[in-house]
Design a protein around this motif. Structure first.
Motif, PDB file in Angstrom:
ATOM      1  N   VAL A 167     -16.029   2.291   5.184  1.00 51.14           N
ATOM      2  CA  VAL A 167     -15.033   3.336   4.978  1.00 51.14           C
ATOM      3  C   VAL A 167     -15.584   4.298   3.929  1.00 51.14           C
ATOM      4  CG1 VAL A 167     -13.814   1.948   3.248  1.00 51.14           C
ATOM      5  CG2 VAL A 167     -12.636   3.859   4.321  1.00 51.14           C
ATOM      6  N   ASP A 168     -15.512   5.569   4.242  1.00 48.21           N
ATOM      7  CA  ASP A 168     -16.029   6.605   3.345  1.00 48.21           C
ATOM      8  C   ASP A 168     -15.018   6.830   2.213  1.00 48.21           C
ATOM      9  OD1 ASP A 168     -17.250   8.688   2.109  1.00 48.21           O
ATOM     10  OD2 ASP A 168     -17.173  10.065   3.820  1.00 48.21           O
ATOM     11  N   LEU A 169     -15.471   6.528   0.982  1.00 49.71           N
ATOM     12  CA  LEU A 169     -14.592   6.721  -0.180  1.00 49.71           C
ATOM     13  C   LEU A 169     -14.521   8.179  -0.628  1.00 49.71           C
ATOM     14  CD1 LEU A 169     -15.530   3.591  -2.336  1.00 49.71           C
ATOM     15  CD2 LEU A 169     -13.697   3.853  -0.655  1.00 49.71           C
ATOM     16  N   GLY A 170     -15.391   8.997  -0.073  1.00 45.99           N
ATOM     17  CA  GLY A 170     -15.369  10.408  -0.479  1.00 45.99           C
ATOM     18  C   GLY A 170     -14.079  11.087  -0.132  1.00 45.99           C
ATOM     19  N   ASP A 171     -13.503  10.765   1.013  1.00 48.79           N
ATOM     20  CA  ASP A 171     -12.224  11.374   1.373  1.00 48.79           C
ATOM     21  C   ASP A 171     -11.114  10.918   0.424  1.00 48.79           C
ATOM     22  OD1 ASP A 171     -13.469  12.654   3.407  1.00 48.79           O
ATOM     23  OD2 ASP A 171     -12.911  11.198   4.950  1.00 48.79           O
ATOM     24  N   ILE A 172     -11.149   9.639   0.074  1.00 49.77           N
ATOM     25  CA  ILE A 172     -10.132   9.132  -0.850  1.00 49.77           C
ATOM     26  C   ILE A 172     -10.284   9.783  -2.224  1.00 49.77           C
ATOM     27  CG2 ILE A 172      -9.300   7.076  -2.030  1.00 49.77           C
ATOM     28  CD1 ILE A 172     -10.073   5.482   0.435  1.00 49.77           C
ATOM     29  N   ASN A 173     -11.524   9.877  -2.699  1.00 49.30           N
ATOM     30  CA  ASN A 173     -11.751  10.519  -4.011  1.00 49.30           C
ATOM     31  C   ASN A 173     -11.359  11.983  -3.982  1.00 49.30           C
ATOM     32  OD1 ASN A 173     -12.704   8.135  -5.088  1.00 49.30           O
ATOM     33  ND2 ASN A 173     -14.843   8.560  -4.568  1.00 49.30           N
ATOM     34  N   GLY A 174     -11.608  12.648  -2.867  1.00 45.39           N
ATOM     35  CA  GLY A 174     -11.195  14.053  -2.758  1.00 45.39           C
ATOM     36  C   GLY A 174      -9.692  14.199  -2.816  1.00 45.39           C
ATOM     37  N   THR A 175      -9.022  13.294  -2.096  1.00 39.85           N
ATOM     38  CA  THR A 175      -7.550  13.335  -2.132  1.00 39.85           C
ATOM     39  C   THR A 175      -7.028  13.076  -3.541  1.00 39.85           C
ATOM     40  OG1 THR A 175      -7.485  12.553   0.157  1.00 39.85           O
ATOM     41  CG2 THR A 175      -5.471  12.347  -1.153  1.00 39.85           C
ATOM     42  N   ILE A 176      -7.647  12.108  -4.193  1.00 35.50           N
ATOM     43  CA  ILE A 176      -7.219  11.802  -5.573  1.00 35.50           C
ATOM     44  C   ILE A 176      -7.525  12.980  -6.500  1.00 35.50           C
ATOM     45  CG2 ILE A 176      -7.659  10.286  -7.539  1.00 35.50           C
ATOM     46  CD1 ILE A 176      -8.136   8.033  -5.528  1.00 35.50           C
ATOM     47  N   GLY A 177      -8.665  13.641  -6.298  1.00 35.05           N
ATOM     48  CA  GLY A 177      -8.980  14.823  -7.108  1.00 35.05           C
ATOM     49  C   GLY A 177      -7.977  15.940  -6.903  1.00 35.05           C
ATOM     50  N   GLN A 178      -7.559  16.146  -5.644  1.00 33.50           N
ATOM     51  CA  GLN A 178      -6.532  17.157  -5.379  1.00 33.50           C
ATOM     52  C   GLN A 178      -5.222  16.798  -6.077  1.00 33.50           C
ATOM     53  OE1 GLN A 178      -6.631  20.086  -3.737  1.00 33.50           O
ATOM     54  NE2 GLN A 178      -8.852  19.883  -3.416  1.00 33.50           N
ATOM     55  N   LEU A 179      -4.888  15.497  -5.992  1.00 32.76           N
ATOM     56  CA  LEU A 179      -3.665  15.065  -6.665  1.00 32.76           C
ATOM     57  C   LEU A 179      -3.745  15.290  -8.180  1.00 32.76           C
ATOM     58  CD1 LEU A 179      -0.921  13.658  -6.586  1.00 32.76           C
ATOM     59  CD2 LEU A 179      -2.126  11.466  -6.727  1.00 32.76           C
ATOM     60  N   ALA A 180      -4.912  14.981  -8.765  1.00 24.66           N
ATOM     61  CA  ALA A 180      -5.059  15.208 -10.215  1.00 24.66           C
ATOM     62  C   ALA A 180      -4.965  16.691 -10.548  1.00 24.66           C
ATOM     63  CB  ALA A 180      -6.396  14.635 -10.688  1.00 24.66           C
ATOM     64  N   TYR A 181      -5.536  17.539  -9.702  1.00 26.35           N
ATOM     65  CA  TYR A 181      -5.463  18.984  -9.929  1.00 26.35           C
ATOM     66  C   TYR A 181      -4.022  19.463  -9.864  1.00 26.35           C
ATOM     67  CZ  TYR A 181      -6.190  23.982  -9.231  1.00 26.35           C
ATOM     68  OH  TYR A 181      -6.128  25.349  -9.346  1.00 26.35           O
ATOM     69  N   ILE A 182      -3.291  18.970  -8.870  1.00 21.94           N
ATOM     70  CA  ILE A 182      -1.876  19.348  -8.747  1.00 21.94           C
ATOM     71  C   ILE A 182      -1.087  18.866  -9.969  1.00 21.94           C
ATOM     72  CG2 ILE A 182       0.220  18.968  -7.400  1.00 21.94           C
ATOM     73  CD1 ILE A 182      -1.560  18.878  -4.906  1.00 21.94           C
ATOM     74  N   ASP A 183      -1.357  17.623 -10.384  1.00 25.88           N
ATOM     75  CA  ASP A 183      -0.677  17.106 -11.585  1.00 25.88           C
ATOM     76  C   ASP A 183      -0.970  17.970 -12.801  1.00 25.88           C
ATOM     77  OD1 ASP A 183       0.481  15.100 -10.190  1.00 25.88           O
ATOM     78  OD2 ASP A 183      -0.888  13.520 -10.838  1.00 25.88           O
ATOM     79  N   LEU A 184      -2.220  18.420 -12.933  1.00 24.58           N
ATOM     80  CA  LEU A 184      -2.587  19.262 -14.070  1.00 24.58           C
ATOM     81  C   LEU A 184      -1.835  20.586 -14.044  1.00 24.58           C
ATOM     82  CD1 LEU A 184      -4.331  19.846 -16.547  1.00 24.58           C
ATOM     83  CD2 LEU A 184      -6.108  20.689 -15.000  1.00 24.58           C
ATOM     84  N   ILE A 185      -1.808  21.229 -12.880  1.00 20.47           N
ATOM     85  CA  ILE A 185      -1.116  22.518 -12.782  1.00 20.47           C
ATOM     86  C   ILE A 185       0.377  22.348 -13.055  1.00 20.47           C
ATOM     87  CG2 ILE A 185      -0.547  24.428 -11.252  1.00 20.47           C
ATOM     88  CD1 ILE A 185      -3.448  24.378 -12.207  1.00 20.47           C
ATOM     89  N   VAL A 186       0.981  21.339 -12.408  1.00 24.02           N
ATOM     90  CA  VAL A 186       2.409  21.121 -12.608  1.00 24.02           C
ATOM     91  C   VAL A 186       2.698  20.768 -14.066  1.00 24.02           C
ATOM     92  CG1 VAL A 186       4.347  19.632 -11.989  1.00 24.02           C
ATOM     93  CG2 VAL A 186       2.796  20.451 -10.212  1.00 24.02           C
TER      94      VAL A 186
END
Length: 562
Positions: A167-186
């Motif tokens: 299973v490619d963890l890159g997609d999961i890490n990307g999703t988590i990075g997007q979530l962290a970015y959203i958390d930062l902005i919010v």
């Protein structure tokens, strides 16, 4: 090791320690709220991201294990994935790698870099392990197993291969990075909004403290009537404001009381100085007269002891001057040495010897001056005792009887005057007090009316029921002494009860008194819980009015009569 003291470092440390004390409260509150909210947002974001990451990894791992088990079962049944023909299922990869070969990949595809070493494969068989991608920085979670397969059919020789499910963890890490970015902005938006709202709320909440500060500054500037604006007493600021207002009211009351006390002390000191000066002045006159007569007697050698011609300096047997300059300067009008005493025989001051009648006249004058001085001392002693608030005797006294006696005495003293007594109806004029002192009050009022009004002018005494000011009003007996004299000016009326005050300063002491009569009236009436006042104006006479509370016996008799 050096122990040299560095003042710069000490001052910086001291400044750092004092920094919290110099920061305004509103900044502390807003900063504390923002720091706490930021910490809360960070903790929530980190926790949620970690939980989401663990959830995604666990789900992917379970899916990888499930796919791996399916492929193993299919391979064992002669089916499954073909060698070197990978199957991509989203972020999942299923591939059969022949022994000794590597997975082919291009830079555009993410392929896990699974080692071909037999020892590595044996050690990690059927285990989920993390490996890097052939190209790029992605990571893969893979599970491997050595399997056998027949490339040419069921009857062909078997060959070894490695089943790889990853299973490619890159997609999961990307999703988590997007979530962290959203958390930062919010989080930034929330902190900014909270900062603006916090500034407004803290400013509004601290406005009462600003009002307290402004009020305190105004009070410090001298405006003791300022108060903190009232707030809801259910709040801390409201209770604080109410407590401060109560404290400020007490401070204002205490300050005004101190001002009144200081003013009273100054007035008392001024009155005491004036009293001492006036008393000294009043006592000096009879003492000077007595000394003058005694010195005159001594200088003449006593009764019928020698004679000296009139004119020029005279000396007695001891060589003393007949009348020294001190005696002549201080002798009052009418005293020996002044030459104008109507009570002495003509030319007595220059007579060469004293006769019996002259000696009798001198002793009579000495007795008169001594008596006047004694009366003055008695008056001052009485005022001093009243000032000490010594208790007075309190017995029922009929004020009407005292008034009638005073009117009768005045008619005997001044038979040419019309002196009448008017009595009101409705009550018995009984008061509690010292009969002798109350007689003195009425006698002083009558004496004042007789002394300061023209001969033959009428005097009226009126006694009636009234009320003394109070809450509730006190039933009282009112006695008024009215004359038809010249009256008093407003300034004179305001000072008429002061000690040693004379409305007519040019009046002689024999006719004008010592200025203590009305002061004694005021003090004695106040000692009996009463009041005294004067109603007058120039040209229409004066009415002196005393008000004394009725005795319980009079009140009881009045209630029975009702």
């Amino acid at each position: 090791m050096s122990n040299t003291f560095q003042p710069g470092s000490a001052s910086r440390r001291q400044a750092v320690k004092q920094l919290p004390g110099r920061v305004p409260l509103r900044i502390k509150l807003i900063t504390a709220v923002l720091v706490l909210v930021t910490i809360a947002l960070v903790v929530i974001s980190v926790a949620s991201i970690n939980l989401f990451r663990d959830y995604q990894l666990n789900r992917a791992s379970q899916q990888a294990i499930t796919l791996f088990d399916q492929q193993v079962g299919q391979i064992n049944n002669g089916g499954g994935v073909k060698p070197n023909m990978p199957i991509y299922a989203g972020s999942f990869l299923i591939v059969m790698r022949p022994a000794g070969l590597t997975l082919g990949a291009s830079p555009g595809n993410s392929i896990p870099n699974v080692p071909t070493s037999a020892s590595w494969l044996a050690a990690n068989s059927d285990k989920l392990v993390n490996v890097r991608a052939v190209y790029g920085t992605d990571k893969w979670k893979v599970i491997t197993q050595q399997v056998s397969y027949q490339p040419l059919g069921p009857f062909s020789p078997s060959e070894q291969a490695t089943l790889i499910v990853g299973v490619d963890l890159g997609d999961i890490n990307g999703t988590i990075g997007q979530l962290a970015y959203i958390d930062l902005i919010v989080g930034l938006i929330v902190v900014a909004a909270l900062a603006m709202a916090g500034v407004a709320i803290v400013r509004t909440s601290l406005r009462p403290l600003k009002d307290i500060e402004v009020t305190a500054a105004a009070i410090a500037a001298g405006d003791l009537s300022r108060r903190v604006p009232e707030s809801d007493p259910r709040t801390e600021v409201g209770r604080l404001g109410r407590a401060l207002n109560m404290m400020l009211a007490q401070i204002e009351s205490a300050f005004h009381a101190r001002e009144r006390s200081e003013a009273s002390a100054r007035r008392s000191e001024e009155r005491m100085r004036q009293f001492v000066a006036d008393a000294s002045h009043e006592l000096r006159t009879p003492l000077t007269a007595i000394r003058g007569y005694a010195e005159y007697y001594r200088q003449r050698g006593g009764l019928d002891n020698g004679a000296h011609p009139a004119g020029g300096p005279e000396h007695d047997s001891s060589g003393q001057p007949a009348l020294n300059s001190a005696a002549a300067d201080t002798a009052p009008a009418g005293s020996p040495g002044s030459g104008d005493d109507p009570d002495l025989p003509a030319g007595l001051a220059n007579a060469g010897h004293l006769t019996g009648p002259d000696m009798d006249r001198i002793m009579e004058r000495v007795e008169q001056e001594s008596s006047r001085m004694g009366g003055l001392v008695e008056d001052m002693l009485m005022l001093a005792r009243i000032d000490e608030q010594r208790p007075i005797e309190r017995r029922p006294v009929d004020l009407l009887t005292l008034a009638a006696d005073a009117v009768q005495d005045a008619r005997i003293v001044a038979p040419s005057r019309a002196i009448d007594l008017t009595v009101g109806t409705g009550t018995a004029f009984l008061v509690l007090g010292d009969e002798a002192r109350l007689r003195q009050v009425i006698s002083n009022l009558m004496s004042n009316a007789l002394t300061h009004t023209p001969a033959g002018s009428p005097i009226s005494v009126r006694i009636h029921a009234g009320q003394q000011a109070g809450n509730p009003p006190v039933p009282s007996a009112v006695l008024e002494v009215m004359d038809h004299g010249p009256g008093l000016a407003p300034e004179q009326a305001s000072r008429v009860f002061e000690r040693f005050y004379r409305a007519d300063q040019a009046r002689g002491r024999k006719t004008g008194g010592s200025g203590l009569g009305l002061a004694i009236v005021n003090a004695l009436v106040a000692a009996h819980d009463g009041t005294v006042s004067v109603d007058t104006s120039p040209g229409r006479g004066a009415t002196f009015r005393i008000t004394l509370p009725l005795a319980p016996e009079a009140l009881a008799a009045e209630s029975v009569a009702d």
